[in-house]
Design a protein around this motif. Sequence first.
Motif, PDB file in Angstrom:
ATOM      1  N   TRP A 293     -14.715   0.497 -35.286  1.00  0.00           N
ATOM      2  CA  TRP A 293     -14.754  -0.322 -34.075  1.00  0.00           C
ATOM      3  C   TRP A 293     -13.762   0.169 -33.033  1.00  0.00           C
ATOM      4  N   ALA A 294     -12.637   0.743 -33.459  1.00  0.00           N
ATOM      5  CA  ALA A 294     -11.701   1.334 -32.499  1.00  0.00           C
ATOM      6  C   ALA A 294     -12.360   2.488 -31.747  1.00  0.00           C
ATOM      7  N   GLY A 295     -13.155   3.286 -32.464  1.00  0.00           N
ATOM      8  CA  GLY A 295     -13.880   4.377 -31.810  1.00  0.00           C
ATOM      9  C   GLY A 295     -14.921   3.880 -30.831  1.00  0.00           C
ATOM     10  N   CYS A 296     -15.562   2.747 -31.142  1.00  0.00           N
ATOM     11  CA  CYS A 296     -16.589   2.185 -30.245  1.00  0.00           C
ATOM     12  C   CYS A 296     -16.004   1.745 -28.911  1.00  0.00           C
ATOM     13  N   LEU A 297     -14.724   1.406 -28.893  1.00  0.00           N
ATOM     14  CA  LEU A 297     -14.113   0.903 -27.662  1.00  0.00           C
ATOM     15  C   LEU A 297     -13.857   2.010 -26.646  1.00  0.00           C
ATOM     16  N   VAL A 298     -13.613   3.224 -27.106  1.00  0.00           N
ATOM     17  CA  VAL A 298     -13.132   4.306 -26.240  1.00  0.00           C
ATOM     18  C   VAL A 298     -14.065   4.603 -25.072  1.00  0.00           C
ATOM     19  N   PRO A 299     -15.382   4.782 -25.263  1.00  0.00           N
ATOM     20  CA  PRO A 299     -16.210   5.212 -24.141  1.00  0.00           C
ATOM     21  C   PRO A 299     -16.423   4.152 -23.056  1.00  0.00           C
ATOM     22  N   ILE A 300     -16.242   2.881 -23.375  1.00  0.00           N
ATOM     23  CA  ILE A 300     -16.598   1.833 -22.403  1.00  0.00           C
ATOM     24  C   ILE A 300     -15.762   1.928 -21.128  1.00  0.00           C
ATOM     25  N   PRO A 301     -14.418   1.917 -21.189  1.00  0.00           N
ATOM     26  CA  PRO A 301     -13.667   2.026 -19.933  1.00  0.00           C
ATOM     27  C   PRO A 301     -13.836   3.376 -19.245  1.00  0.00           C
ATOM     28  N   LEU A 302     -14.092   4.433 -20.019  1.00  0.00           N
ATOM     29  CA  LEU A 302     -14.306   5.739 -19.393  1.00  0.00           C
ATOM     30  C   LEU A 302     -15.595   5.766 -18.583  1.00  0.00           C
ATOM     31  N   ILE A 303     -16.655   5.143 -19.085  1.00  0.00           N
ATOM     32  CA  ILE A 303     -17.912   5.046 -18.330  1.00  0.00           C
ATOM     33  C   ILE A 303     -17.705   4.222 -17.067  1.00  0.00           C
ATOM     34  N   LEU A 304     -16.975   3.114 -17.176  1.00  0.00           N
ATOM     35  CA  LEU A 304     -16.704   2.278 -16.008  1.00  0.00           C
ATOM     36  C   LEU A 304     -15.858   3.036 -14.984  1.00  0.00           C
ATOM     37  N   ALA A 305     -14.893   3.829 -15.464  1.00  0.00           N
ATOM     38  CA  ALA A 305     -14.067   4.617 -14.551  1.00  0.00           C
ATOM     39  C   ALA A 305     -14.905   5.641 -13.799  1.00  0.00           C
ATOM     40  N   ALA A 306     -15.803   6.302 -14.510  1.00  0.00           N
ATOM     41  CA  ALA A 306     -16.672   7.284 -13.856  1.00  0.00           C
ATOM     42  C   ALA A 306     -17.565   6.618 -12.816  1.00  0.00           C
ATOM     43  N   SER A 307     -18.067   5.439 -13.116  1.00  0.00           N
ATOM     44  CA  SER A 307     -18.920   4.723 -12.167  1.00  0.00           C
ATOM     45  C   SER A 307     -18.138   4.344 -10.914  1.00  0.00           C
ATOM     46  N   ALA A 308     -16.907   3.854 -11.097  1.00  0.00           N
ATOM     47  CA  ALA A 308     -16.089   3.485  -9.944  1.00  0.00           C
ATOM     48  C   ALA A 308     -15.747   4.709  -9.096  1.00  0.00           C
ATOM     49  N   TRP A 309     -15.498   5.839  -9.766  1.00  0.00           N
ATOM     50  CA  TRP A 309     -15.183   7.071  -9.027  1.00  0.00           C
ATOM     51  C   TRP A 309     -16.393   7.572  -8.243  1.00  0.00           C
ATOM     52  N   LEU A 310     -17.574   7.513  -8.851  1.00  0.00           N
ATOM     53  CA  LEU A 310     -18.781   7.965  -8.164  1.00  0.00           C
ATOM     54  C   LEU A 310     -19.135   7.060  -6.990  1.00  0.00           C
ATOM     55  N   SER A 311     -18.839   5.753  -7.130  1.00  0.00           N
ATOM     56  CA  SER A 311     -19.142   4.824  -6.044  1.00  0.00           C
ATOM     57  C   SER A 311     -18.270   5.102  -4.827  1.00  0.00           C
ATOM     58  N   GLY A 312     -17.015   5.443  -5.062  1.00  0.00           N
ATOM     59  CA  GLY A 312     -16.126   5.770  -3.957  1.00  0.00           C
ATOM     60  C   GLY A 312     -15.496   4.565  -3.283  1.00  0.00           C
ATOM     61  N   GLU A 313     -16.230   3.477  -3.178  1.00  0.00           N
ATOM     62  CA  GLU A 313     -15.732   2.261  -2.549  1.00  0.00           C
ATOM     63  C   GLU A 313     -16.443   1.066  -3.160  1.00  0.00           C
ATOM     64  N   PRO A 314     -15.911  -0.143  -2.983  1.00  0.00           N
ATOM     65  CA  PRO A 314     -16.556  -1.324  -3.568  1.00  0.00           C
ATOM     66  C   PRO A 314     -18.008  -1.461  -3.105  1.00  0.00           C
ATOM     67  N   ALA A 315     -18.858  -1.801  -4.053  1.00  0.00           N
ATOM     68  CA  ALA A 315     -20.278  -1.984  -3.762  1.00  0.00           C
ATOM     69  C   ALA A 315     -20.827  -3.065  -4.685  1.00  0.00           C
ATOM     70  N   PRO A 316     -21.866  -3.796  -4.235  1.00  0.00           N
ATOM     71  CA  PRO A 316     -22.418  -4.864  -5.087  1.00  0.00           C
ATOM     72  C   PRO A 316     -22.855  -4.370  -6.459  1.00  0.00           C
ATOM     73  N   TRP A 317     -23.497  -3.195  -6.514  1.00  0.00           N
ATOM     74  CA  TRP A 317     -23.961  -2.702  -7.811  1.00  0.00           C
ATOM     75  C   TRP A 317     -22.787  -2.385  -8.733  1.00  0.00           C
ATOM     76  N   LEU A 318     -21.690  -1.875  -8.142  1.00  0.00           N
ATOM     77  CA  LEU A 318     -20.522  -1.543  -8.938  1.00  0.00           C
ATOM     78  C   LEU A 318     -19.887  -2.812  -9.512  1.00  0.00           C
ATOM     79  N   THR A 319     -19.801  -3.860  -8.697  1.00  0.00           N
ATOM     80  CA  THR A 319     -19.217  -5.108  -9.169  1.00  0.00           C
ATOM     81  C   THR A 319     -20.014  -5.683 -10.326  1.00  0.00           C
ATOM     82  N   VAL A 320     -21.339  -5.680 -10.202  1.00  0.00           N
ATOM     83  CA  VAL A 320     -22.198  -6.188 -11.278  1.00  0.00           C
ATOM     84  C   VAL A 320     -22.050  -5.341 -12.533  1.00  0.00           C
ATOM     85  N   PHE A 321     -22.056  -4.019 -12.362  1.00  0.00           N
ATOM     86  CA  PHE A 321     -21.927  -3.115 -13.501  1.00  0.00           C
ATOM     87  C   PHE A 321     -20.557  -3.274 -14.162  1.00  0.00           C
ATOM     88  N   LEU A 322     -19.540  -3.477 -13.325  1.00  0.00           N
ATOM     89  CA  LEU A 322     -18.188  -3.647 -13.836  1.00  0.00           C
ATOM     90  C   LEU A 322     -18.085  -4.918 -14.680  1.00  0.00           C
TER      91      LEU A 322
END
Length: 419
Positions: A293-322
């Motif tokens: 279960w510790a291993g399962c946790l690792v990718p989740i914040p990294l995926i969210l970080a990549a999404s926030a970086w790709l968005s560049g700025e706050p957006a409705p889709w990013l907030t929902v995904f976050l």
Amino acid sequence: MRAYVAVTASYWAFMLSDGALRMLVLLHFNGLGFTPIQLAWLFLLYEVAGIVTNLYAGWLAARFGLASTLYAGLTLQILALVVLTQLDPAWGVAASVAFVMAVQGVSGVAKDLSKMSSKSAVKLLAPQGDGTLFRWVALLTGSKNAVKGLGFFLGAALLALAGFEAAIWAMAAILLVILIAVALFLPPGLPAKDKSAKFGAWRSSDPRVNRLSLARMFLFAARDVWFVVGVPIYFQAVLSDGTDEGRRWAFFVIGGFLAAWIILYGFVQAAAPRILKAATLSEAEVARKAVWWAGCLVPIPLILAASAWLSGEPAPWLTVFLIGGLFAFGYVFAINSAVHSYLILAFGDATRITRDVGFYYMANAAGRLLGTLLSGLSYQAGGLPLCLATAGAMAFLSWLAARRLVNEPQAIPPVSLPQ
């Protein structure tokens, strides 16, 4: 059972006030224009106090009795709330930060005295056999976090409706009533003081306890990196238009989200024995699940970080995904936390359980301190993407530490756990 119920009720009351106080402080001072790093500083002494308190809490409980440390925790929280009402809006930023840090430090001592007392009591009060220990500790920890989640919403709601000072006085009054009730009705069942208890050997002689504590430290750092400053400030920037009405709306939404997150976390913790289908697992098998279960946790914040970086700025889709991603993080985090809470009591020696639990929660507080500091630094340096990426790095370190649990050569006898 009566002693367990009394301990749980006092712990609930404390955590309700603890969650409410955190939201009051965070949102009030963010509204005053404090930077992310300044906001992080408000909570640093709270976590430092937790480290020091847990170092000594096990010895204090053995020396003066678990009931005494429980009462002390509730009393200190009341005093911290009363003192916080003396905050003067005319003070400068430096004076305000120093004052609130000091008050939060007292609150940190109070929290860890209460937590250590309650968790240690479960080890001593739970009936033997039939997997009762996992079920009792999951119920206490899960219900506590659900109540703390309500505290987050309560704090935000009180700030919006009653104001900062009135909200704090109300919480202090309620906690005083709870303290009096617990002192009057707590039945015998908690261990009495042992005047021969000596401070020493604060680090466990069992390497499993020490390795689990290291994994716990990085696990809570992974959560608090985004939880303390980053995501609440991001949401307030997205939701508030700068008007008084907009700020009140943002308070309710942020408080509601964090409350829902903590409540879900609590429910999942309480249900962890069923989710893991743990009826036939040995302690060694539970330890292996901790690694998975510790291993399962690792990718989740990294995926969210990549999404926030790709968005560049706050957006409705990013907030929902976050929001969705953080709830997924909460689910996996809760399983990790529940397994840790069981393993520390299963690994701990009953003759020194308060000291083993104290050392474990000292590591927990160290992780929260690390996460709190990194929350302000990472958000100010790189915004939401860096904040979430840092959380992923902490989760990875927790997984590395947890992996060492299964390499422990000591034989672990099987236990029967509940469905």
